[in-house]
Design an enzyme around this catalytic site. Structure first.
Site, PDB file in Angstrom:
ATOM      1  CE  LYS A  75      -3.818   1.993   2.646  1.00 15.34           C
ATOM      2  NZ  LYS A  75      -4.528   1.767   3.400  1.00 15.34           N
ATOM      3  CB  SER A 150      -7.945   3.980   2.910  1.00 15.93           C
ATOM      4  OG  SER A 150      -6.931   3.371   3.619  1.00 15.93           O
ATOM      5  CB  SER A 174      -8.297   0.984   5.852  1.00 22.36           C
ATOM      6  OG  SER A 174      -8.953   1.766   5.604  1.00 22.36           O
TER       7      SER A 174
HETATM    8  N1  GLN Z   1     -13.163   4.387   6.130  1.00 20.17           N
HETATM    9  C1  GLN Z   1     -12.882   4.821   7.289  1.00 20.17           C
HETATM   10  C2  GLN Z   1     -12.162   5.986   7.068  1.00 20.17           C
HETATM   11  O1  GLN Z   1     -12.352   6.781   6.636  1.00 20.17           O
HETATM   12  C3  GLN Z   1     -11.275   4.000   8.114  1.00 20.17           C
HETATM   13  C4  GLN Z   1      -9.912   4.569   7.486  1.00 20.17           C
HETATM   14  C5  GLN Z   1      -8.898   2.897   7.603  1.00 20.17           C
HETATM   15  O2  GLN Z   1      -9.118   1.851   8.102  1.00 20.17           O
HETATM   16  N2  GLN Z   1      -7.429   3.865   7.313  1.00 20.17           N
HETATM   17  O3  GLN Z   1     -11.450   7.104   8.848  1.00 20.17           O
END
Ligand code: GLN
Length: 482
Positions: A75, A150, A174
Site C-alpha cells: 500500500k 482505504s 481499511s
Molecule cells: N473508512 C474509515 C475512514 O475513512 C477507515 C479508514 C481506515 O481504516 N484507514 O476513516
C-alpha cells in the site's frame, strides 16, 4: 505455452519454489505480465512496477527464506527505501522514501520481492478508494464497482490475482472491508502487534499494518514475519511472536464463538445477512459452540471514531506543510503562503474535512464536549469486548453491511460512506484483532466477507477459526472473470 503461477497462494508458491519447480525470476515475469494485462482494467497499482528492479530482486532471491522470491505488493502508505510513497495524495507526488518501514524491512529480510505501490484513499481516509489523486481502483469481480477502502488497491491486486499478497493499513476497517469486498483474506492485528515505524500516520492510536492474502495460511505466514517488538515504535509490544502457521492446524471443536445481537441490525443487506447466518451454522457443524453475546456500546462506535480519528489526523497531518515533504507551491508570497497554498492545493476534500473536524473537536471550549467524551465512550467500547471475551474465544459478524457498491454511489454523502465501516470500527477503538474471510457471494457474484474478531493477542484463535471454515467451504477457490 508456459505455465502460469499468478493464481497460486503464497504457501503453494513457496512449496514450488523450494522444490525448484519454478524459479523466482519465472514467477516475477509471470506476475509482471499479469499486471500488464489486468491493471489497465483495475488500476490497483499507482505506478507501473519497475520491471527491471523486480526482476533483479527476484533473480537475487534466496528461496530457502520464509518468503524467498515471493512478490508482494505494498500500500502506498508504507515507506520502501527508494520507492515513491504518495499516500495517493497530490501533496506527496514526487516524494521518495528514504528508508524502509519496519514491516518492510522484515519482509525484505524474509526474502520477499516488492512488486509495486497500491492505490488507496488519500492518507487512508475513505472506504472506497475513490478519494485518490491517482483515480479510482476497480473491483476485480465487477469493474463498475468500488474495491472498498482505504486499502482498495491492495485488495483489488490480491483479489484480481495481480499480487500473491499485499500489505495494507487498518485504522477503522481499511484492511478488512476491502478484503471482504474483493473476496480475499484481510487481517488487522492487535494494536501493538506490528511496528508502525515507517507507516505514514493517520490516527496513531488506531493504525495497524496487516496482510491481504488469498488464504488464511498465507495470512498466518505474513503475520508471523511482520510481527514483533521494535525499539523504533514504543507502542509495539514486547511479546513473543507465536507460530501462527501452527495455530491454524487445530480444528474448532470446543471453540466458543460469540454472536453479538447488535451486529444483526436492520440496514444489513439480506444476502449478506443470510451468508453470515450460514457461516454461523457451518461453525456449529464443525463443532464450535455458538454463544449469544452483547456489545451494547457498538452503536456509538462510528460517532466516537469520527471524533478521535480526525483529531489525531489533524495533528499528524500538520507535518505536510510544503517545507518538509513532497510538493510545494511555486512562487509563494511568503512563508505562510507556502503552508496555506501547499495544503489548499495538495489535500483533497475528504482530507480537508477530517482536518477541519479534528481541529474543531480539539479546540478549547469543545475539547471536553467532544474529544474527552469520545475517549470515555471508547473506554466503554473496550470494556464491552473485555466482557464479551469472558464468554467466548472469538466473535462472528459481517465485515461490511453490503457487498461492493457502484463507483460514485456514495461520494456525495460522506455519512453514508462512513457507515460502510460500521462493523469494523469498534475493533480498532478497542485495540483488538479481526480478520475478514470470504463466506459467499451475492446473486450478482459479488464477494461477501465474514469478520472474526479476537481478543487482544487473540490472533491464534481467529486464524484457527478462519482456517477451519476456509477448509470446509469453497469460496476462496473462486476466481473472478477478469
Ligand atoms: N473508512 C474509515 C475512514 O475513512 C477507515 C479508514 C481506515 O481504516 N484507514 O476513516
Amino acid at each position: 505455452m508456459s505455465a502460469h503461477f499468478y493464481t497460486e497462494s503464497v504457501s503453494s508458491l513457496r512449496r514450488k519454489l523450494a522444490a525448484k519447480e519454478v524459479t523466482p525470476l519465472e514467477v516475477a515475469n509471470d506476475l509482471l505480465a499479469r499486471i500488464e494485462a489486468v491493471d489497465p482494467k483495475l488500476s490497483a497499482y499507482n505506478f507501473k512496477p519497475d520491471a527491471e528492479k523486480v526482476r533483479a530482486a527476484a533473480a537475487a532471491a534466496d528461496v530457502s527464506k520464509p518468503l524467498g522470491g515471493v512478490p508482494i505488493a505494498i500500500k502506498d502508505v508504507l515507506n520502501v527505501e527508494g520507492d515513491p510513497c504518495t499516500c495517493s495524495s497530490k501533496l506527496l507526488h514526487g516524494y521518495t522514501a528514504p528508508y524502509d518501514a519496519t514491516a518492510i524491512a522484515k519482509l525484505r529480510e524474509a526474502g520477499a520481492v516488492f512488486v509495486g505501490r497500491t492505490n488507496m484513499d488519500e492518507f487512508a481516509m475513505g472506504s472506497s478508494t475513490e478519494n485518490s489523486s491517482w483515480g479510482v481502483t476497480r473491483n476485480p469481480w465487477d469493474t463498475e464497482r468500488i474495491p472498498g477502502g482505504s486499502s482498495g488497491g491492495s485488495a483489488a491486486a490480491v483479489g484480481g490475482h495481480e499480487a500473491f499478497a499485499a500489505l495494507g493499513s487498518d485504522t477503522g476497517g481499511s484492511i478488512r472491508q476491502p478484503a471482504s469486498l474483493c473476496g480475499c483474506v484481510g487481517l488487522k492485528p492487535t494494536y501493538g502487534r506490528v511496528s508502525r515505524y515507517g507507516l505514514v500516520a493517520f490516527a496513531s492510536s488506531l493504525d495497524q499494518i496487516g496482510p491481504f492474502t488469498k488464504t488464511v495460511e498465507d495470512a498466518a505466514l505474513l503475520l508471523e514475519v511482520i510481527s514483533g517488538h521494535d525499539p523504533k515504535d514504543n507502542t509495539s509490544a514486547k511479546r513473543p511472536v507465536p507460530k501462527y502457521t501452527d495455530a491454524i492446524k487445530k480444528d474448532v471443536r470446543g471453540l466458543k464463538l460469540g454472536v453479538p445481537k447488535e451486529y444483526f441490525i436492520s440496514g444489513i443487506d439480506p444476502e449478506v445477512q443470510s451468508a453470515i447466518k450460514a457461516a454461523i451454522d457451518q461453525y456449529a457443524k464443525l463443532g464450535a459452540e455458538i454463544v449469544d453475546i452483547s456489545l451494547p456500546n457498538t452503536e456509538y462506535a462510528c460517532a466516537v471514531y469520527y471524533i478521535i480519528a480526525p483529531a489525531e489526523a489533524s495533528a499528524n497531518l500538520a507535518r505536510f506543510d510544503g517545507v518538509r515533504y513532497g510538493a510545494r507551491v511555486k512562487n509563494p508570497k511568503d512563508i505562510l503562503d507556502v503552508y496555506r497554498s501547499t495544503r489548499a492545493q495538495g489535500f483533497g476534500p475528504e482530507v480537508k474535512r477530517r482536518i477541519i473536524l479534528g481541529t474543531y473537536v480539539l479546540s478549547s471550549g469543545y475539547y471536553d464536549a467532544y474529544y474527552n467524551r469520545a475517549q470515555k465512550v471508547r473506554q466503554l467500547i473496550r470494556q464491552d469486548f473485555t466482557n464479551a471475551f469472558q464468554k467466548c474465544d472469538a466473535i462472528l459478524t459481517p465485515t461490511s453491511p453490503t457487498a461492493a457498491f457502484k463507483i460514485g454511489e456514495k461520494t456525495s454523502d460522506p455519512l453514508q460512506m462512513y457507515l460502510a465501516d460500521i462493523f469494523t470500527i469498534a475493533v480498532n477503538l478497542a485495540g483488538v484483532c479481526g480478520v475478514s474471510i470470504p463466506c459467499g457471494f451475492t446473486q450478482g457474484k459479488l464477494p461477501i466477507g465474514l469478520q472474526i474478531i479476537g481478543a487482544e493477542w487473540g490472533e491464534e484463535n481467529i486464524l484457527r477459526a478462519a482456517h477451519a471454515y476456509e477448509q470446509a467451504t469453497p469460496w476462496h477457490k473462486e476466481l473472478p472473470a477478469i
